[in-house]
Motif scaffolding. Structure first.
Motif, PDB file in Angstrom:
ATOM      1  N   THR A 243       0.790  -1.234  -0.180  1.00 28.22           N
ATOM      2  CA  THR A 243       0.106   0.133  -0.106  1.00 28.22           C
ATOM      3  C   THR A 243       0.846   1.208   0.197  1.00 28.22           C
ATOM      4  O   THR A 243       0.500   2.287  -0.557  1.00 28.22           O
ATOM      5  CB  THR A 243      -1.146   0.105   1.198  1.00 28.22           C
ATOM      6  N   MET A 245       2.903   2.144  -1.987  1.00 24.36           N
ATOM      7  CA  MET A 245       3.361   2.525  -3.039  1.00 24.36           C
ATOM      8  C   MET A 245       2.138   3.578  -3.470  1.00 24.36           C
ATOM      9  O   MET A 245       2.876   4.500  -4.437  1.00 24.36           O
ATOM     10  CB  MET A 245       3.337   1.074  -4.332  1.00 24.36           C
ATOM     11  N   HIS A 246       1.173   3.497  -3.017  1.00 23.21           N
ATOM     12  CA  HIS A 246       0.104   4.682  -3.340  1.00 23.21           C
ATOM     13  C   HIS A 246       0.653   5.869  -3.065  1.00 23.21           C
ATOM     14  O   HIS A 246       0.266   6.974  -3.744  1.00 23.21           O
ATOM     15  CB  HIS A 246      -1.126   4.352  -2.428  1.00 23.21           C
ATOM     16  N   SER A 250       6.188   9.533  -7.364  1.00 25.32           N
ATOM     17  CA  SER A 250       6.020   8.739  -8.825  1.00 25.32           C
ATOM     18  C   SER A 250       7.547   8.537  -9.738  1.00 25.32           C
ATOM     19  O   SER A 250       7.647   7.712 -10.285  1.00 25.32           O
ATOM     20  CB  SER A 250       4.923   9.558  -9.562  1.00 25.32           C
ATOM     21  N   VAL A 253       8.627   5.372  -8.211  1.00 24.57           N
ATOM     22  CA  VAL A 253       7.935   4.430  -8.575  1.00 24.57           C
ATOM     23  C   VAL A 253       8.443   4.072 -10.178  1.00 24.57           C
ATOM     24  O   VAL A 253       8.345   3.013 -10.447  1.00 24.57           O
ATOM     25  CB  VAL A 253       6.096   4.658  -8.588  1.00 24.57           C
ATOM     26  N   SER A 254       8.789   5.129 -10.835  1.00 18.75           N
ATOM     27  CA  SER A 254       9.024   5.011 -12.156  1.00 18.75           C
ATOM     28  C   SER A 254      10.424   3.959 -12.503  1.00 18.75           C
ATOM     29  O   SER A 254      10.616   3.243 -13.318  1.00 18.75           O
ATOM     30  CB  SER A 254       9.193   6.134 -12.965  1.00 18.75           C
ATOM     31  N   ARG A 287      -6.326   9.158   1.546  1.00 20.82           N
ATOM     32  CA  ARG A 287      -5.935   8.440   0.691  1.00 20.82           C
ATOM     33  C   ARG A 287      -6.516   7.127   0.477  1.00 20.82           C
ATOM     34  O   ARG A 287      -7.052   6.587   1.354  1.00 20.82           O
ATOM     35  CB  ARG A 287      -4.268   8.154   0.848  1.00 20.82           C
ATOM     36  N   THR A 291      -2.576  -0.122  -3.821  1.00 18.14           N
ATOM     37  CA  THR A 291      -1.472  -0.029  -4.324  1.00 18.14           C
ATOM     38  C   THR A 291      -1.547   0.416  -5.878  1.00 18.14           C
ATOM     39  O   THR A 291      -2.926   0.504  -6.320  1.00 18.14           O
ATOM     40  CB  THR A 291      -0.486  -1.115  -4.367  1.00 18.14           C
ATOM     41  N   ARG A 292      -0.528   0.581  -6.791  1.00 17.50           N
ATOM     42  CA  ARG A 292      -0.708   0.934  -8.093  1.00 17.50           C
ATOM     43  C   ARG A 292      -1.114  -0.214  -9.031  1.00 17.50           C
ATOM     44  O   ARG A 292      -0.196  -0.594  -9.713  1.00 17.50           O
ATOM     45  CB  ARG A 292       0.590   1.876  -8.741  1.00 17.50           C
ATOM     46  N   LYS A 294      -2.931  -0.854 -11.961  1.00 25.62           N
ATOM     47  CA  LYS A 294      -3.185  -0.789 -13.312  1.00 25.62           C
ATOM     48  C   LYS A 294      -1.490  -0.447 -14.127  1.00 25.62           C
ATOM     49  O   LYS A 294      -1.112  -0.812 -14.818  1.00 25.62           O
ATOM     50  CB  LYS A 294      -4.092   0.434 -13.700  1.00 25.62           C
ATOM     51  N   GLU A 295      -1.031   0.390 -13.060  1.00 23.22           N
ATOM     52  CA  GLU A 295       0.599   0.833 -13.256  1.00 23.22           C
ATOM     53  C   GLU A 295       1.390  -0.435 -13.524  1.00 23.22           C
ATOM     54  O   GLU A 295       2.387  -0.839 -14.256  1.00 23.22           O
ATOM     55  CB  GLU A 295       1.116   1.878 -12.600  1.00 23.22           C
ATOM     56  N   ALA A 333      -9.520   0.774  -7.595  1.00 17.75           N
ATOM     57  CA  ALA A 333      -8.582   1.008  -8.834  1.00 17.75           C
ATOM     58  C   ALA A 333      -8.899   1.616 -10.055  1.00 17.75           C
ATOM     59  O   ALA A 333      -8.207   1.853 -10.958  1.00 17.75           O
ATOM     60  CB  ALA A 333      -7.819  -0.135  -8.959  1.00 17.75           C
TER      61      ALA A 333
END
Ligand code: FE2
Length: 425
Positions: A243, A245-246, A250, A253-254, A287, A291-292, A294-295, A333
């Protein structure tokens, strides 16, 4: 001649086919007009799916809601404290009884494979013994995979490390962990390294509770991915929750997502639980606790929806229905395109089966004769309605039947009563 035929079902990919089974195996998926069988289920357009799979559950805690008290703050940390209180008083027989009752629910909902974490932070290993017994008792109809889970921290709890190894020695299947609950980030990272090494040495899979926090600097998933790659564990390591990662930056995360993809890491978000637990310290805006998804999928990372809890110190609801889980995940999501909604159904079936490493899963000849017939015309309708499981077949045997649920309305402006079905397809 077949032992069992399910006739005219709509498969998740839209094909209409008959499924013929012999013994515990699917023998044919085809037009079987004229074929004989000892038993026939008329699916007649109903959705026929491979069974649901739950990749993240806590069977040792389930159905204990209110014991010895409820979680007043609704947080993960109070839940862990509450579970600690319950562990002092619960008996092995009570745990077995509740877990078996839950497995009955699961079977009736077409949920026939479950990965359950089992708490190893108990010198008596009461829960471990109980869940090993349950695994044997449900073996004929539910695949139960157990994860050695040091709930109170591999290093934070003084005997957790030894007890986790003892649990693996007596037959627990998968190595678990909880790095974000260790006392320091350094201890958390060290626990990930040691647990991955234990898994590599024993030829086991890994599934860790990882970064189940709103702290964007909780980055144990990075160590988990690195160790998976370093030790050659690609495709055998899973990060549950993720979680943080939410909330991560960014840019970071990339860099993280390609590392996870290279390491063959899988991810299991648990949307019912984390939409409740996360963001509890936030003022508005709050929030989302997810977590992400779809990404990660866009990077080729396998992602499955997990249920986590039913009626326990962390979650006060729950039904053993993986469609409820996928329904919540779809919303949080924002997976709302037709392709994304269909993928949500695939996540609680094929994707989860892949995470568990189920070899003979799916509606194809040669695979296990296990399936579920739903009162829906396709996967998206199943998500919308979360309908009756009209029939559940496990290892070639019909283990559950459920009637269709149609309302009969008698209304002032209508001459006759009318049947109202919400199903369109
Ligand atoms: Fe969990």
């Amino acid at each position: 001649m077949f032992d069992l035929i399910v006739k005219g079902g709509t498969l998740p990919d839209g094909r209409v086919a008959d499924i013929g089974m012999r013994g515990k195996t699917i023998a044919a998926v085809d037009d079987l007009s004229g074929a004989e069988a000892a038993e026939v289920i008329e699916a007649s357009g109903d959705l026929v799916s491979p069974p649901f799979v739950d990749p993240h559950f806590h069977l040792d805690a389930t159905l204990s809601y209110g014991l010895p008290r409820i979680n007043a703050s609704g947080t993960l940390l109070e839940g862990i404290g509450l579970w600690g209180e319950l562990k002092q008083v619960v008996t092995q027989d009570e745990m077995v009884e509740r877990a078996l009752a839950y497995c009955d629910w699961a079977a009736s909902m077409g949920l026939l494979a479950i990965r359950s974490h089992v708490d190893t932070c108990d010198d008596r290993l009461l829960g471990v013994e109980a869940m090993l017994e349950v695994r044997e008792r449900v073996r004929d109809y539910i695949d139960l995979q157990l994860v050695a889970f040091p709930q109170d921290g591999l290093y934070r709890d003084p005997t957790a490390r030894a007890n986790t190894i003892r649990a693996l020695d007596i037959g627990v299947d998968v190595v678990g962990g909880i790095p974000h609950f260790e006392r320091t980030m350094a201890d958390g990272a060290a626990s990930v390294r040691e647990l991955c090494q234990i898994a590599a040495d024993r030829g086991l899979m890994v599934d860790m509770h990882c970064d189940e926090t709103d702290d964007p600097l909780s980055r144990h998933v990075e160590t988990l991915a690195f160790e998976a790659q370093r030790l050659g564990l690609q495709g055998r390591v899973t990060g549950s929750h993720l979680t943080s990662m939410h909330s991560m930056d960014s840019y970071y995360v990339s860099k993280l997502l390609p590392l996870m993809a290279e390491a063959g890491l899988a991810a299991i978000p648990n949307p019912l639980i984390n939409i409740m637990l996360q963001g509890r310290h936030d003022a508005y805006p709050k929030r989302r606790g997810l977590t992400r998804v779809k990404e990660m999928q866009a990077h080729g990372i396998t992602v499955g929806w997990g249920q986590d809890c039913v009626l326990d110190p962390w979650y006060s609801l729950g039904t053993a229905d993986m469609l409820d889980v996928a329904f919540m995940g779809l919303h949080v999501a924002q997976m709302t395109s037709p392709e994304e909604m269909a993928r949500c159904f695939d996540m609680v079936t094929h994707q989860n089966a892949q995470i568990l490493g189920l070899a003979d899963y799916g509606l194809a000849p040669g695979n296990r004769a296990s399936l579920v017939v739903l009162d829906a015309g396709n996967p998206i309708e199943a998500l919308r309605l979360r309908p009756s499981r009209l029939a559940v077949v496990s290892n070639g045997k019909v283990i559950s039947r459920m009637p269709r649920e149609d309302a009969t309305l008698t209304l002032p402006d209508r001459p006759d009563s009318v049947r109202r079905r919400h199903r369109i397809n």
